[in-house]
Write an enzyme that holds these catalytic residues in place. Structure first.
Site, PDB file in Angstrom:
ATOM      1  N   SER A  41       0.662  -1.140  -0.043  1.00  0.00           N
ATOM      2  CA  SER A  41      -0.046  -0.141  -0.114  1.00  0.00           C
ATOM      3  C   SER A  41       0.902   1.318   0.088  1.00  0.00           C
ATOM      4  O   SER A  41       2.094   1.230   0.135  1.00  0.00           O
ATOM      5  CB  SER A  41      -0.849   0.013   1.225  1.00  0.00           C
ATOM      6  OG  SER A  41      -0.131   0.228   2.345  1.00  0.00           O
ATOM      7  N   LYS A  42       0.301   2.475  -0.295  1.00  0.00           N
ATOM      8  CA  LYS A  42       0.675   3.737  -0.160  1.00  0.00           C
ATOM      9  C   LYS A  42       1.580   3.939   1.287  1.00  0.00           C
ATOM     10  O   LYS A  42       2.798   4.368   1.325  1.00  0.00           O
ATOM     11  CB  LYS A  42       0.107   4.757  -0.437  1.00  0.00           C
ATOM     12  CG  LYS A  42      -0.579   5.044  -1.822  1.00  0.00           C
ATOM     13  CD  LYS A  42      -0.302   6.371  -2.332  1.00  0.00           C
ATOM     14  CE  LYS A  42      -0.395   6.620  -3.728  1.00  0.00           C
ATOM     15  NZ  LYS A  42      -1.958   6.719  -4.167  1.00  0.00           N
TER      16      LYS A  42
END
Ligand code: GLU
Length: 493
Positions: free
Chosen positions: A256-257
């Protein structure tokens, strides 16, 4: 057997830092093109203008070059199939959208964003998947032409057949069957005249003669749509390869970011620019990336040329790959040790210079062989070897005290070491190490006690490359002066 030259492309959007996903796609594209004597192309997909981040197009080009993935055609070097930036290709997309409308495979849609939002909410209420409700699908072409001529705002949508199924073939995943009624009438051309990915990428891949489309698996959802668009034009399909997704370092869940932010705190990154700045080498990064999605043994050390030699799309894998930064460290270290002294010197010199060290090449060439074994990243050249370029060092007085001794006893040991070293006939490890070992014996101390003290005195730090080799590089005069200074420090404690 002759292999047909492949034309491959990496098609990043300049919407943020170039990440591993783009870099890995570019690597496989490059390998396939080079393996088959074909071309590797960079295309900038910047039609989502509101998301474009200034500077990121340049970052992509710099990143590819830093990795050594030189493209044969691209926005800054041109080529026979340009332009290579999608916002410079508007007319091409508009002409192609019109071709589909004329064939009856696409239609102008006059629905306002407000109406579409209302439809979406209604569908949500009824627990339906959001989809275009078909309002403009069957407007009479003459009426549509009239409304367009009158300046009415509109998009162009793909007219997805409602019956039947689409079989889309992915080289790694086989046939993927989807009922056509599940595929939306996606927008191809937005009301601002710019295309969506669905139109632009299909048109460009065709116009640019792309033979193999390697892309992220996030495109599997709209893959059946893409196949329908290509077929509606009557074009041959490329070979489609949807690459594996990256998983979190733990192997649990998609990257994920947030993971990207955490990695940076730990001295790692999923962005190419950061990896460069953190002191990773292109060779290490390429080797590490190559193995995430390519079914070769995980410990294989390969140069880019060796990868070209061995590459084969049949051994790419669809299974997800966990990001493992310890492996990046491993491959980076291995590739640093494969560099010649000249090459490694050229890589670390700017790091020293940027950190404010005044580097003289004669010394640098002697330092590099001493630190090479210990480097994980190139930046490690500072803690392991920065002191070689200092006129003087100022050790922490506490570090000068040998283990098990007090300051006065340590000063005594330092004095004896000084005298032994002052008397060696030649300033080489071969000449200085034996009498120093004899001194250790004679004092009844451990080598670590004596050598540790001398190491701190001459290098200013507790950890350094091998002591006698280091002293040779620093030089007799400086070493003796530094030991003298240490004696002074110890005596005043
Ligand atoms: N611009 C798309 C992206 O950045 C490219 C996908 C593709 O390679 O076709 O995801």
């Amino acid at each position: 057997m002759s292999i047909k030259p492949a034309r491959t492309r990496v098609a990043p959007s300049p919407t943020g830092h170039m990440h591993l996903g783009t870099a890995r796609t570019a690597l496989y594209d490059y390998l396939l093109a080079k393996k088959t004597g074909g071309q590797f192309i960079l295309r900038i997909e910047d039609t989502d203008v509101s998301r474009t981040v200034p500077g990121t197009e340049q970052e992509i080009m710099d990143g590819l070059r830093w990795l050594g993935l030189e493209y044969d055609e691209g926005p800054d070097i041109g080529g026979a199939h340009g332009p290579y930036r999608q916002t410079d290709r508007r007319d091409i997309y508009q002409a192609h959208a019109k071709m589909l409308v004329d064939k009856g495979a696409a239609f102008p849609c006059f629905c306002t964003p407000e109406r579409l939002e209302h439809v979406r909410q209604e569908q949500q209420k009824h627990k339906e998947n959001p989809h275009y409700d078909g309002t403009c699908r069957n407007i009479d072409p003459a009426e549509a032409a009239h409304r367009i001529a009158a300046g009415e705002k509109h998009t162009i949508r793909f007219k997805m057949p409602h019956d039947g199924i689409t079989i889309a073939h992915d080289h790694l995943r086989g046939d993927i069957a989807t009922e056509n009624k599940l595929i939306n009438d996606y927008v191809l051309l937005k009301s601002d005249g710019l295309p969506t990915y669905h139109l632009a990428a299909m048109v460009d891949d065709h116009e640019m003669g792309i033979t193999h489309v390697l892309r992220g698996s996030e495109w599997l959802g709209t893959f059946p749509l893409h196949v329908n668009i290509v077929r509606a034009f009557g074009w041959d399909e490329p070979i489609w390869i949807h690459l594996s997704v990256f998983l979190k370092p733990s192997g649990k869940g998609k990257l994920s970011k947030r993971d990207a932010t955490t990695a940076i705190k730990d001295g790692y990154s999923v962005f190419v620019k950061d990896l460069h700045e953190l002191g990773f080498t292109p060779e290490g990064v390429l080797n590490w990336m190559a193995l995430m999605g390519w079914g070769v043994p995980e410990d294989d050390v390969m140069s880019l040329d060796q990868m070209i030699e061995r590459f084969d799309i049949d051994s790419l894998t669809a299974s997800p790959a966990a990001i493992n930064f310890q492996k990046l460290d491993h491959f980076n270290g291995v590739h640093i040790r494969l560099l010649s002294t000249e090459e490694l010197a050229a890589r670390v010199k700017p790091i020293y210079t940027q950190a404010g060290f005044r580097v003289e090449d004669g010394t640098l060439f002697k330092v590099v062989p001493l630190i090479r074994e210990r480097l994980v990243t190139l930046d490690d050249c500072i803690p392991f070897g920065g002191f070689f370029f200092l006129e003087d060092v100022t050790p922490d007085p506490q570090d000068l005290i040998a283990k098990g001794l007090d300051a006065k006893q340590s000063a005594d040991v330092a004095r004896k070491a000084h005298d032994v070293l002052a008397a060696v006939p030649e300033w080489t490890p071969a000449a200085s190490e034996p009498p120093m070992r004899a001194l250790v014996e004679q004092l009844g101390l451990g080598p670590n006690q004596v050598f540790g003290l001398v190491r701190v005195a001459v290098t200013g730090q507790k950890v350094s490359p091998p002591l006698f080799e280091s002293m040779e590089v620093i030089g007799r005069e400086k070493c003796l002066a530094r030991i003298e200074k240490a004696i002074g420090t110890l005596e005043s404690m």
